[in-house]
Design a protein around this motif. Structure first.
Motif, PDB file in Angstrom:
ATOM      1  N   THR A 243      -2.387   9.870   7.931  1.00  0.00           N
ATOM      2  CA  THR A 243      -1.915   8.603   7.378  1.00  0.00           C
ATOM      3  C   THR A 243      -2.558   7.373   8.020  1.00  0.00           C
ATOM      4  O   THR A 243      -2.720   6.344   7.354  1.00  0.00           O
ATOM      5  CB  THR A 243      -0.392   8.507   7.490  1.00  0.00           C
ATOM      6  N   ALA A 244      -2.910   7.437   9.308  1.00  0.00           N
ATOM      7  CA  ALA A 244      -3.601   6.295   9.921  1.00  0.00           C
ATOM      8  C   ALA A 244      -4.976   6.124   9.295  1.00  0.00           C
ATOM      9  O   ALA A 244      -5.406   4.999   8.985  1.00  0.00           O
ATOM     10  CB  ALA A 244      -3.707   6.487  11.432  1.00  0.00           C
ATOM     11  N   ASP A 245      -5.670   7.218   9.081  1.00  0.00           N
ATOM     12  CA  ASP A 245      -6.964   7.175   8.408  1.00  0.00           C
ATOM     13  C   ASP A 245      -6.807   6.712   6.963  1.00  0.00           C
ATOM     14  O   ASP A 245      -7.620   5.937   6.454  1.00  0.00           O
ATOM     15  CB  ASP A 245      -7.605   8.560   8.447  1.00  0.00           C
ATOM     16  N   ALA A 246      -5.748   7.166   6.296  1.00  0.00           N
ATOM     17  CA  ALA A 246      -5.500   6.762   4.913  1.00  0.00           C
ATOM     18  C   ALA A 246      -5.327   5.249   4.809  1.00  0.00           C
ATOM     19  O   ALA A 246      -5.916   4.598   3.930  1.00  0.00           O
ATOM     20  CB  ALA A 246      -4.263   7.471   4.374  1.00  0.00           C
ATOM     21  N   LEU A 247      -4.518   4.687   5.699  1.00  0.00           N
ATOM     22  CA  LEU A 247      -4.286   3.244   5.653  1.00  0.00           C
ATOM     23  C   LEU A 247      -5.568   2.482   5.964  1.00  0.00           C
ATOM     24  O   LEU A 247      -5.869   1.468   5.318  1.00  0.00           O
ATOM     25  CB  LEU A 247      -3.177   2.875   6.637  1.00  0.00           C
ATOM     26  N   MET A 248      -6.333   2.956   6.921  1.00  0.00           N
ATOM     27  CA  MET A 248      -7.592   2.280   7.243  1.00  0.00           C
ATOM     28  C   MET A 248      -8.542   2.310   6.053  1.00  0.00           C
ATOM     29  O   MET A 248      -9.187   1.303   5.731  1.00  0.00           O
ATOM     30  CB  MET A 248      -8.241   2.923   8.466  1.00  0.00           C
ATOM     31  N   GLN A 249      -8.628   3.460   5.365  1.00  0.00           N
ATOM     32  CA  GLN A 249      -9.507   3.540   4.202  1.00  0.00           C
ATOM     33  C   GLN A 249      -9.022   2.646   3.063  1.00  0.00           C
ATOM     34  O   GLN A 249      -9.839   2.060   2.336  1.00  0.00           O
ATOM     35  CB  GLN A 249      -9.632   4.992   3.742  1.00  0.00           C
ATOM     36  N   ALA A 250      -7.711   2.527   2.906  1.00  0.00           N
ATOM     37  CA  ALA A 250      -7.178   1.632   1.870  1.00  0.00           C
ATOM     38  C   ALA A 250      -7.555   0.189   2.165  1.00  0.00           C
ATOM     39  O   ALA A 250      -7.967  -0.561   1.258  1.00  0.00           O
ATOM     40  CB  ALA A 250      -5.661   1.776   1.793  1.00  0.00           C
ATOM     41  N   LEU A 251      -7.450  -0.221   3.431  1.00  0.00           N
ATOM     42  CA  LEU A 251      -7.821  -1.591   3.805  1.00  0.00           C
ATOM     43  C   LEU A 251      -9.326  -1.801   3.684  1.00  0.00           C
ATOM     44  O   LEU A 251      -9.776  -2.856   3.224  1.00  0.00           O
ATOM     45  CB  LEU A 251      -7.346  -1.887   5.225  1.00  0.00           C
TER      46      LEU A 251
ATOM     47  N   LEU B 127      -5.543   1.583  14.010  1.00  0.00           N
ATOM     48  CA  LEU B 127      -5.873   2.614  13.024  1.00  0.00           C
ATOM     49  C   LEU B 127      -7.241   3.196  13.330  1.00  0.00           C
ATOM     50  O   LEU B 127      -7.451   4.414  13.285  1.00  0.00           O
ATOM     51  CB  LEU B 127      -5.879   2.017  11.610  1.00  0.00           C
ATOM     52  N   ASN B 128      -8.158   2.320  13.656  1.00  0.00           N
ATOM     53  CA  ASN B 128      -9.528   2.737  13.921  1.00  0.00           C
ATOM     54  C   ASN B 128      -9.629   3.625  15.166  1.00  0.00           C
ATOM     55  O   ASN B 128     -10.409   4.579  15.198  1.00  0.00           O
ATOM     56  CB  ASN B 128     -10.416   1.503  14.077  1.00  0.00           C
TER      57      ASN B 128
ATOM     58  N   THR C 121      -4.345  -1.210  -8.015  1.00  0.00           N
ATOM     59  CA  THR C 121      -5.688  -0.692  -7.807  1.00  0.00           C
ATOM     60  C   THR C 121      -5.586   0.603  -7.002  1.00  0.00           C
ATOM     61  O   THR C 121      -4.532   0.924  -6.452  1.00  0.00           O
ATOM     62  CB  THR C 121      -6.585  -1.704  -7.073  1.00  0.00           C
ATOM     63  N   PHE C 122      -6.682   1.315  -6.943  1.00  0.00           N
ATOM     64  CA  PHE C 122      -6.674   2.626  -6.291  1.00  0.00           C
ATOM     65  C   PHE C 122      -7.772   2.711  -5.240  1.00  0.00           C
ATOM     66  O   PHE C 122      -8.848   2.128  -5.391  1.00  0.00           O
ATOM     67  CB  PHE C 122      -6.857   3.738  -7.324  1.00  0.00           C
ATOM     68  N   ALA C 123      -7.458   3.417  -4.183  1.00  0.00           N
ATOM     69  CA  ALA C 123      -8.444   3.750  -3.157  1.00  0.00           C
ATOM     70  C   ALA C 123      -8.388   5.262  -2.958  1.00  0.00           C
ATOM     71  O   ALA C 123      -7.328   5.872  -3.118  1.00  0.00           O
ATOM     72  CB  ALA C 123      -8.144   3.026  -1.852  1.00  0.00           C
ATOM     73  N   VAL C 124      -9.519   5.863  -2.639  1.00  0.00           N
ATOM     74  CA  VAL C 124      -9.595   7.307  -2.449  1.00  0.00           C
ATOM     75  C   VAL C 124      -9.861   7.607  -0.980  1.00  0.00           C
ATOM     76  O   VAL C 124     -10.809   7.070  -0.386  1.00  0.00           O
ATOM     77  CB  VAL C 124     -10.710   7.925  -3.314  1.00  0.00           C
ATOM     78  N   GLN C 125      -9.014   8.443  -0.392  1.00  0.00           N
ATOM     79  CA  GLN C 125      -9.208   8.848   0.996  1.00  0.00           C
ATOM     80  C   GLN C 125     -10.255   9.953   1.055  1.00  0.00           C
ATOM     81  O   GLN C 125     -10.014  11.081   0.631  1.00  0.00           O
ATOM     82  CB  GLN C 125      -7.896   9.328   1.621  1.00  0.00           C
TER      83      GLN C 125
ATOM     84  N   ILE D  67       0.861  -1.181   0.000  1.00  0.00           N
ATOM     85  CA  ILE D  67       0.000   0.000   0.000  1.00  0.00           C
ATOM     86  C   ILE D  67       0.895   1.228   0.000  1.00  0.00           C
ATOM     87  O   ILE D  67       1.786   1.360   0.845  1.00  0.00           O
ATOM     88  CB  ILE D  67      -0.931   0.028   1.225  1.00  0.00           C
ATOM     89  N   ILE D  68       0.659   2.113  -0.960  1.00  0.00           N
ATOM     90  CA  ILE D  68       1.425   3.361  -1.041  1.00  0.00           C
ATOM     91  C   ILE D  68       0.491   4.512  -0.697  1.00  0.00           C
ATOM     92  O   ILE D  68      -0.544   4.694  -1.341  1.00  0.00           O
ATOM     93  CB  ILE D  68       2.035   3.560  -2.444  1.00  0.00           C
ATOM     94  N   LEU D  69       0.865   5.268   0.315  1.00  0.00           N
ATOM     95  CA  LEU D  69       0.038   6.381   0.772  1.00  0.00           C
ATOM     96  C   LEU D  69       0.390   7.634  -0.020  1.00  0.00           C
ATOM     97  O   LEU D  69       1.426   8.257   0.192  1.00  0.00           O
ATOM     98  CB  LEU D  69       0.244   6.611   2.270  1.00  0.00           C
ATOM     99  N   ALA D  70      -0.480   7.988  -0.946  1.00  0.00           N
ATOM    100  CA  ALA D  70      -0.245   9.135  -1.825  1.00  0.00           C
ATOM    101  C   ALA D  70      -1.398  10.129  -1.731  1.00  0.00           C
ATOM    102  O   ALA D  70      -1.712  10.827  -2.693  1.00  0.00           O
ATOM    103  CB  ALA D  70      -0.072   8.659  -3.270  1.00  0.00           C
ATOM    104  N   GLY D  71      -2.016  10.214  -0.555  1.00  0.00           N
ATOM    105  CA  GLY D  71      -3.192  11.050  -0.405  1.00  0.00           C
ATOM    106  C   GLY D  71      -2.930  12.422   0.175  1.00  0.00           C
ATOM    107  O   GLY D  71      -3.863  13.204   0.362  1.00  0.00           O
ATOM    108  N   GLY D  72      -1.661  12.736   0.476  1.00  0.00           N
ATOM    109  CA  GLY D  72      -1.348  14.040   1.047  1.00  0.00           C
ATOM    110  C   GLY D  72      -1.555  15.164   0.049  1.00  0.00           C
ATOM    111  O   GLY D  72      -1.604  14.949  -1.168  1.00  0.00           O
ATOM    112  N   MET D  73      -1.644  16.382   0.558  1.00  0.00           N
ATOM    113  CA  MET D  73      -1.907  17.546  -0.281  1.00  0.00           C
ATOM    114  C   MET D  73      -0.637  18.280  -0.699  1.00  0.00           C
ATOM    115  O   MET D  73      -0.688  19.305  -1.380  1.00  0.00           O
ATOM    116  CB  MET D  73      -2.826  18.536   0.460  1.00  0.00           C
TER     117      MET D  73
END
Length: 282
Positions: free
Chosen positions: A107-115, A221-222, A91-95, A6-12
């Motif tokens: 990032t904790a929320d990002a990883l939880m949303q990806a899972l 994470l939750n 595949t892609f997930a959107v935070q 999982i690559i966290l690329a949701g930052g602004m």
């Protein structure tokens, strides 16, 4: 260890967009304002930095990838849909951003949303990393092949080859005598750094790359609290809460190598020079 990443690329990318580098022309500056920093292109082939993370991971043996992006990202998914990497299923997930906020929840929320977006991963191990550090093939191999259900890369601070002012912003870690993580200290002061030194005066640094058991990390994470200063749920906090409840849960793998890092505009040329061999070969 599952070959899942999982690559966290949701930052602004706010720090980069707000920084100044007089060596960049107006066209380059506009590109930075319009796209995520991991999608900044380099070299003659104009491949984005994220491409090199993916190539290193694939060469190391990873095959399944989730890239977590933010709601305003119009570039990343389009690029990798059109420019596939053979052997990688991406595949892609959107935070999702909460209605009361203007930016993602961390990032904790990002990883939880990806899972959450890929329930089939909830009973697996996976590696998670940032999108603005170019992690090496060697590091990905170490995480993929190690026998521990949870592990991280313990970078030698002196091997990072960055100026002292930047190093001070990195998180240092402490380990017990068996090599397991005992603490992550964010933005440490000199006294904390001194206490983190081992008998050889080595200081270990976290660059936010972990291999984790989804079943073990998910509850943390939750329940991760919002950081009082940064107003985000941060993965290192979830990690720290997990190891409080489960000592020796995360093995720290010592590594001595540099990590190209994209934080500010002036990093672009530095990282491009560090990646010159890969740019030529890929």
């Amino acid at each position: 260890m599952s070959a899942n990443l999982i690559i966290l690329a949701g930052g602004m990318s706010s720090r980069m967009k707000n920084s100044i580098d007089p060596s960049l022309d107006n066209e380059q500056v506009q590109k930075l304002q319009d796209k995520p920093k991991s999608m900044i292109t380099v070299g003659k082939t104009q491949k984005p930095f994220l491409y090199f993370i993916l190539k290193n991971a694939h060469t190391a043996g990873y095959s399944e990838v989730i890239i977590l992006i933010n709601e305003k990202d119009e570039f990343t998914q389009n690029y990798f849909t059109q420019n596939t990497i053979e052997g990688l299923n991406i595949t892609f997930a959107v935070q999702k951003i909460p209605k009361e906020r203007s930016k993602p929840l961390g990032t904790a929320d990002a990883l939880m949303q990806a899972l959450d977006s890929n329930p089939g991963w909830l009973d697996k191990n996976f590696t998670v990393c940032n999108s603005d550090n170019i992690y090496s093939e060697n590091v990905f191999k170490l995480l993929l092949r190690n026998p521990y259900p949870n592990s991280m890369i313990d970078y030698d601070r002196d091997s990072l080859r960055v100026e002292p002012s930047r190093v001070q912003a990195f998180s240092v870690i402490t380990k017990n005598q068996n090599g397991f993580l005992t603490e992550i200290i964010e933005k440490p002061n000199e006294e904390q750094v001194a206490k983190a030194m081992d008998k050889n005066r080595r200081v270990g640094v976290s660059m936010n790359i972990f291999s984790l058991s989804a079943g073990q990390i998910y509850p943390y994470l939750n329940s991760c609290p919002i950081h009082t200063e940064r107003n985000e749920k941060e993965l290192p906090v979830a990690i720290k809460n997990m190891i409080k409840d489960h000592p020796e849960a995360i093995y720290a793998i010592p590594v001595s190598e540099e990590v190209p890092d994209l934080t500010y505009k002036e990093d672009i040329k530095i990282v491009e020079d560090q990646l010159i061999d890969q740019i030529d070969n890929y």
